[in-house]
Design a protein around this motif. Structure first.
Motif, PDB file in Angstrom:
ATOM      1  N   THR A   1       0.839  -1.187   0.000  1.00 46.74           N
ATOM      2  CA  THR A   1       0.000   0.000   0.000  1.00 46.74           C
ATOM      3  C   THR A   1       0.873   1.235   0.000  1.00 46.74           C
ATOM      4  OG1 THR A   1      -0.072   0.306   2.379  1.00 46.74           O
ATOM      5  CG2 THR A   1      -1.608  -1.281   1.464  1.00 46.74           C
ATOM      6  N   LEU A   2       0.213   2.392  -0.039  1.00 48.89           N
ATOM      7  CA  LEU A   2       0.939   3.651  -0.003  1.00 48.89           C
ATOM      8  C   LEU A   2       1.710   3.794   1.288  1.00 48.89           C
ATOM      9  CD1 LEU A   2       1.169   6.162  -1.820  1.00 48.89           C
ATOM     10  CD2 LEU A   2      -0.603   7.217  -0.423  1.00 48.89           C
ATOM     11  N   SER A   3       1.177   3.209   2.377  1.00 47.54           N
ATOM     12  CA  SER A   3       1.875   3.241   3.654  1.00 47.54           C
ATOM     13  C   SER A   3       2.946   2.175   3.680  1.00 47.54           C
ATOM     14  CB  SER A   3       0.880   2.988   4.794  1.00 47.54           C
ATOM     15  OG  SER A   3       1.557   2.766   5.999  1.00 47.54           O
ATOM     16  N   SER A   4       4.026   2.430   4.425  1.00 48.02           N
ATOM     17  CA  SER A   4       5.097   1.450   4.518  1.00 48.02           C
ATOM     18  C   SER A   4       4.721   0.288   5.410  1.00 48.02           C
ATOM     19  CB  SER A   4       6.364   2.116   5.060  1.00 48.02           C
ATOM     20  OG  SER A   4       6.783   3.138   4.198  1.00 48.02           O
ATOM     21  N   ILE A   5       3.760   0.481   6.317  1.00 49.35           N
ATOM     22  CA  ILE A   5       3.291  -0.625   7.131  1.00 49.35           C
ATOM     23  C   ILE A   5       2.233  -1.361   6.335  1.00 49.35           C
ATOM     24  CG2 ILE A   5       2.210  -1.296   9.293  1.00 49.35           C
ATOM     25  CD1 ILE A   5       3.165   1.253  10.518  1.00 49.35           C
ATOM     26  N   SER A   6       2.461  -2.633   6.057  1.00 51.76           N
ATOM     27  CA  SER A   6       1.489  -3.379   5.269  1.00 51.76           C
ATOM     28  C   SER A   6       0.515  -4.101   6.179  1.00 51.76           C
ATOM     29  CB  SER A   6       2.202  -4.387   4.364  1.00 51.76           C
ATOM     30  OG  SER A   6       2.941  -5.305   5.128  1.00 51.76           O
ATOM     31  N   PHE A   7      -0.701  -4.278   5.697  1.00 46.57           N
ATOM     32  CA  PHE A   7      -1.752  -4.925   6.450  1.00 46.57           C
ATOM     33  C   PHE A   7      -2.253  -6.123   5.665  1.00 46.57           C
ATOM     34  CE2 PHE A   7      -1.550  -0.715   8.054  1.00 46.57           C
ATOM     35  CZ  PHE A   7      -1.913  -0.801   9.382  1.00 46.57           C
ATOM     36  N   ALA A   8      -2.868  -7.051   6.352  1.00 50.73           N
ATOM     37  CA  ALA A   8      -3.454  -8.207   5.695  1.00 50.73           C
ATOM     38  C   ALA A   8      -4.952  -8.004   5.584  1.00 50.73           C
ATOM     39  CB  ALA A   8      -3.169  -9.469   6.505  1.00 50.73           C
ATOM     40  N   ALA A   9      -5.474  -8.135   4.379  1.00 52.75           N
ATOM     41  CA  ALA A   9      -6.917  -8.067   4.211  1.00 52.75           C
ATOM     42  C   ALA A   9      -7.528  -9.307   4.831  1.00 52.75           C
ATOM     43  CB  ALA A   9      -7.254  -7.986   2.727  1.00 52.75           C
ATOM     44  N   TYR A  10      -8.523  -9.121   5.680  1.00 53.54           N
ATOM     45  CA  TYR A  10      -9.092 -10.225   6.442  1.00 53.54           C
ATOM     46  C   TYR A  10     -10.592 -10.245   6.225  1.00 53.54           C
ATOM     47  CZ  TYR A  10     -10.478 -12.952  10.552  1.00 53.54           C
ATOM     48  OH  TYR A  10     -11.017 -13.878  11.394  1.00 53.54           O
ATOM     49  N   HIS A  11     -11.081 -11.275   5.547  1.00 52.95           N
ATOM     50  CA  HIS A  11     -12.509 -11.382   5.255  1.00 52.95           C
ATOM     51  C   HIS A  11     -12.994 -12.778   5.601  1.00 52.95           C
ATOM     52  CE1 HIS A  11     -11.666  -7.775   3.032  1.00 52.95           C
ATOM     53  NE2 HIS A  11     -10.945  -8.415   2.139  1.00 52.95           N
ATOM     54  N   HIS A  12     -14.277 -12.871   5.920  1.00 56.18           N
ATOM     55  CA  HIS A  12     -14.900 -14.173   6.092  1.00 56.18           C
ATOM     56  C   HIS A  12     -15.453 -14.645   4.756  1.00 56.18           C
ATOM     57  CE1 HIS A  12     -14.551 -14.708  10.360  1.00 56.18           C
ATOM     58  NE2 HIS A  12     -14.960 -13.478  10.568  1.00 56.18           N
ATOM     59  N   MET A  13     -15.331 -15.942   4.519  1.00 57.60           N
ATOM     60  CA  MET A  13     -15.853 -16.508   3.286  1.00 57.60           C
ATOM     61  C   MET A  13     -17.357 -16.259   3.210  1.00 57.60           C
ATOM     62  SD  MET A  13     -15.210 -20.354   1.880  1.00 57.60           S
ATOM     63  CE  MET A  13     -13.452 -20.087   1.930  1.00 57.60           C
ATOM     64  N   GLY A  14     -17.831 -15.796   2.073  1.00 54.10           N
ATOM     65  CA  GLY A  14     -19.248 -15.519   1.906  1.00 54.10           C
ATOM     66  C   GLY A  14     -19.617 -14.088   2.227  1.00 54.10           C
ATOM     67  N   GLU A  15     -18.681 -13.322   2.773  1.00 54.37           N
ATOM     68  CA  GLU A  15     -18.943 -11.923   3.109  1.00 54.37           C
ATOM     69  C   GLU A  15     -18.722 -11.090   1.853  1.00 54.37           C
ATOM     70  OE1 GLU A  15     -17.794  -8.175   3.380  1.00 54.37           O
ATOM     71  OE2 GLU A  15     -16.043  -9.334   3.965  1.00 54.37           O
ATOM     72  N   GLY A  16     -19.757 -10.362   1.402  1.00 55.00           N
ATOM     73  CA  GLY A  16     -19.687  -9.685   0.121  1.00 55.00           C
ATOM     74  C   GLY A  16     -19.497  -8.189   0.177  1.00 55.00           C
ATOM     75  N   ASP A  17     -19.580  -7.588   1.364  1.00 49.00           N
ATOM     76  CA  ASP A  17     -19.497  -6.133   1.444  1.00 49.00           C
ATOM     77  C   ASP A  17     -18.117  -5.609   1.055  1.00 49.00           C
ATOM     78  OD1 ASP A  17     -22.149  -5.735   2.236  1.00 49.00           O
ATOM     79  OD2 ASP A  17     -21.662  -6.174   4.324  1.00 49.00           O
ATOM     80  N   SER A  18     -17.073  -6.367   1.347  1.00 45.59           N
ATOM     81  CA  SER A  18     -15.726  -5.920   0.995  1.00 45.59           C
ATOM     82  C   SER A  18     -15.567  -5.787  -0.513  1.00 45.59           C
ATOM     83  CB  SER A  18     -14.682  -6.899   1.543  1.00 45.59           C
ATOM     84  OG  SER A  18     -14.690  -6.894   2.947  1.00 45.59           O
ATOM     85  N   ALA A  19     -16.158  -6.717  -1.262  1.00 41.19           N
ATOM     86  CA  ALA A  19     -16.079  -6.650  -2.726  1.00 41.19           C
ATOM     87  C   ALA A  19     -16.766  -5.389  -3.246  1.00 41.19           C
ATOM     88  CB  ALA A  19     -16.707  -7.894  -3.338  1.00 41.19           C
ATOM     89  N   LYS A  20     -17.847  -4.985  -2.596  1.00 40.66           N
ATOM     90  CA  LYS A  20     -18.544  -3.761  -3.009  1.00 40.66           C
ATOM     91  C   LYS A  20     -17.675  -2.536  -2.744  1.00 40.66           C
ATOM     92  CE  LYS A  20     -22.848  -6.078  -1.786  1.00 40.66           C
ATOM     93  NZ  LYS A  20     -23.880  -6.235  -0.739  1.00 40.66           N
ATOM     94  N   PHE A  21     -16.989  -2.549  -1.594  1.00 43.51           N
ATOM     95  CA  PHE A  21     -16.101  -1.431  -1.275  1.00 43.51           C
ATOM     96  C   PHE A  21     -14.970  -1.338  -2.302  1.00 43.51           C
ATOM     97  CE2 PHE A  21     -12.272   0.182   0.893  1.00 43.51           C
ATOM     98  CZ  PHE A  21     -12.729   1.446   1.249  1.00 43.51           C
ATOM     99  N   LEU A  22     -14.388  -2.473  -2.666  1.00 48.37           N
ATOM    100  CA  LEU A  22     -13.277  -2.468  -3.617  1.00 48.37           C
ATOM    101  C   LEU A  22     -13.736  -2.152  -5.038  1.00 48.37           C
ATOM    102  CD1 LEU A  22     -11.208  -5.507  -2.301  1.00 48.37           C
ATOM    103  CD2 LEU A  22     -10.789  -3.072  -1.936  1.00 48.37           C
ATOM    104  N   GLU A  23     -15.008  -2.385  -5.326  1.00 55.29           N
ATOM    105  CA  GLU A  23     -15.543  -1.985  -6.631  1.00 55.29           C
ATOM    106  C   GLU A  23     -15.502  -0.466  -6.781  1.00 55.29           C
ATOM    107  OE1 GLU A  23     -19.844  -1.953  -8.986  1.00 55.29           O
ATOM    108  OE2 GLU A  23     -19.489  -3.461  -7.423  1.00 55.29           O
ATOM    109  N   VAL A  24     -15.769   0.234  -5.682  1.00 53.90           N
ATOM    110  CA  VAL A  24     -15.786   1.697  -5.704  1.00 53.90           C
ATOM    111  C   VAL A  24     -14.389   2.266  -5.450  1.00 53.90           C
ATOM    112  CG1 VAL A  24     -16.806   3.764  -4.649  1.00 53.90           C
ATOM    113  CG2 VAL A  24     -18.180   1.690  -4.929  1.00 53.90           C
TER     114      VAL A  24
END
Length: 502
Positions: A18-41
């Motif tokens: 990412t733009l920040s030097s500290i990297s993070f792990a994306a953490y999602h539950h299987m079947g959870e669809g809201d994150s995909a909507k956020f990344l679409e935008v």
């Protein structure tokens, strides 16, 4: 990741820069669809700290063992909602999540709430997202910058000169569970911090991956429960009685004497540690790496690695019987006033916060970023430390991201080259610790040409702005602002000697 040992199969992880030097792990539950909507935008936020449960879910506090414990968004959600989904998910949502839900809970809903200020901190949601700040957390604003940090790996520690490495055999005296003798190997915390700290530093908070924290003053304190960073601890004697030996007196014995370092010790004689006893950041016990910590089904921490802080006893004494044992008619019954140093020994340490934070800075997200470091055998030191390493990393990251921008994001191709030239000069001065000169380039020559979409909450760049794509301009502006704040830290607290720990 080891957040939930028994739930590994339902987690999807992505490690993306990412733009920040500290990297993070994306953490999602299987079947959870809201994150995909956020990344679409907001596709550019994939893999960032916003690409996680914490975007919409809050943390919280609950009582555990008579003490109020802070839980990150994942733990809080599982605590309130339950693994069987019988709880109330509403109690875990922040205001950004509620606005998203109320607007329709789809990609159009995210676009519709972009100009709202969900958390009421004075910044619109899209401005906070551009600045990599949580739009549902009023304490996380674009103006505040993550404090200077330095990330170390276990491998780096093992490669340090011998004078930094330290071993000590000592008693770990617990309050309830079994006591034990052990030989730990690691880095003396005082040696690690000496070349990094600002003169304003007063103490440290040691933070575990599950959010548990423990304060340590820098120097010896009269309070028996405060274990200091700098200076030696008193030499202890080897307290051995067969009655206390858990191996020879099963069911009643309470101390484990099986450590190899005990083999040559004599009862009631001093334990000789060549360099004395220190507050240690350990990564080995008995010659083996510490077992990494995991959260068990009770949401409690098992294991002690990859790093554990080892405080020796301030008031050396024998291993006393556990407080909950029914066998107290023994040679060393439970003594509430005894030095139970094991209870102040933080396990699965991922972060060390040097207090107080410099002006204009804020905490990194300790409850959301910790588990990645467990998996990678890393520990991060942040707060009142020399900002030089952080500045170089952020300047390099910004150069890389700006180089990758399309010329169509700029008013003309010449201005992209001019912007990069100014940024390279700023980086040159940063590398050579000439912070005043670097600040002129960052604040006057770069931020002044990229603030049209920020100043006065305008939605369009001004005629003089070099970057004409407003979303791109906001991201670059806030990245420059981070560098500006850290340069001011360097100017206020410098000059610094170059730390010997590399």
């Amino acid at each position: 990741m080891r957040r939930f040992q028994w739930m590994a199969s339902i987690c999807v992880l992505a490690l993306i820069g990412t733009l920040s030097s500290i990297s993070f792990a994306a953490y999602h539950h299987m079947g959870e669809g809201d994150s995909a909507k956020f990344l679409e935008v907001y596709p550019e936020r994939e893999g960032s700290k916003l690409d996680s449960c914490a975007l919409c879910h809050t943390g919280g506090k609950r009582m555990q063992g008579g003490k109020e414990v802070s839980l990150g968004s994942c733990q809080w959600c599982h605590y309130k909602y339950g693994y069987d989904a019988t709880g109330n998910i509403e109690e875990t949502l922040n205001n950004y999540a509620k606005d998203f839900r109320n607007a329709g809970r789809d990609a159009d809903a995210l676009r519709a709430i972009a100009k709202l200020d969900s958390d009421g901190d004075g910044y619109k949601n899209d401005a906070e997202i551009a600045a990599l700040r949580y739009p549902g957390d009023a304490a996380d604003t674009p103006e505040r910058v993550a404090a200077p940090y330095r990330i170390f790996t276990r491998r780096e520690f093992e490669r340090l000169p011998a004078k930094y490495r330290h071993s000590q055999c000592l008693l770990m005296n617990t309050h309830k569970s079994g006591d034990f003798y052990a030989k730990y190997h690691g880095i003396v915390l005082g040696d690690l911090l000496e070349g990094l700290m600002l003169e304003s530093a007063t103490g440290i908070q040691v933070i575990a991956a599950d959010g548990w924290s423990q304060y340590h003053p820098l120097f010896p304190d009269a309070d028996p429960l405060l274990y200091h960073v700098f200076g030696d601890y008193p030499q202890a004697v080897y307290y051995y009685e067969e009655e206390a030996d858990a191996a020879k007196n099963p069911g009643i014995g309470w101390c484990d004497y099986s450590a190899a370092c005990c083999a040559h010790l004599k009862p009631y004689r001093p334990i000789h540690n060549p360099r004395g006893l220190k507050l240690l950041l350990a990564f080995k016990r008995g010659g083996e790496y510490l077992n990494p910590g995991v959260l068990n089904e009770q949401n409690k921490l098992d294991g002690e690695g990859p790093f554990r802080v080892i405080p020796p006893q301030k008031n050396p004494g024998p291993p006393d019987q556990g407080s909950t044992s029914g066998y107290q008619n023994v040679i060393w019954p439970f003594d509430n006033d005894a030095d139970h140093n094991a209870g102040f020994s933080s396990r699965t340490v991922t972060m060390i916060k040097v207090e107080p934070l410099p002006e204009g800075t804020t905490d990194i997200d300790t409850l959301e970023a910790g588990w990645e470091y467990v998996d990678a055998n890393k520990v991060i030191v942040y707060g009142a430390i020399d900002p030089h390493g952080t500045l170089v990393e952020k300047a390099d990251a910004l150069l890389k991201d700006t180089t990758g921008l399309s010329t169509s994001d700029f008013r003309c191709s010449f201005l992209k080259h001019a912007f990069l030239a100014q940024l390279r000069l700023a980086r040159f001065y940063i590398v050579h610790r000439r912070y005043a000169a670097a600040l002129i380039y960052v604040e006057k020559r770069l931020m002044g040409e990229t603030d049209g979409c920020i100043a006065g909450a305008q939605s369009d760049p001004r005629e003089k702005d070099w970057i004409t794509n407003c979303e791109t301009q906001k991201q670059i502006y806030w990245a420059l602002n981070e560098i500006k704040v850290l340069l001011n830290v360097g100017l206020k607290y410098g000059p610094f000697e170059v730390a010997e720990v590399k």
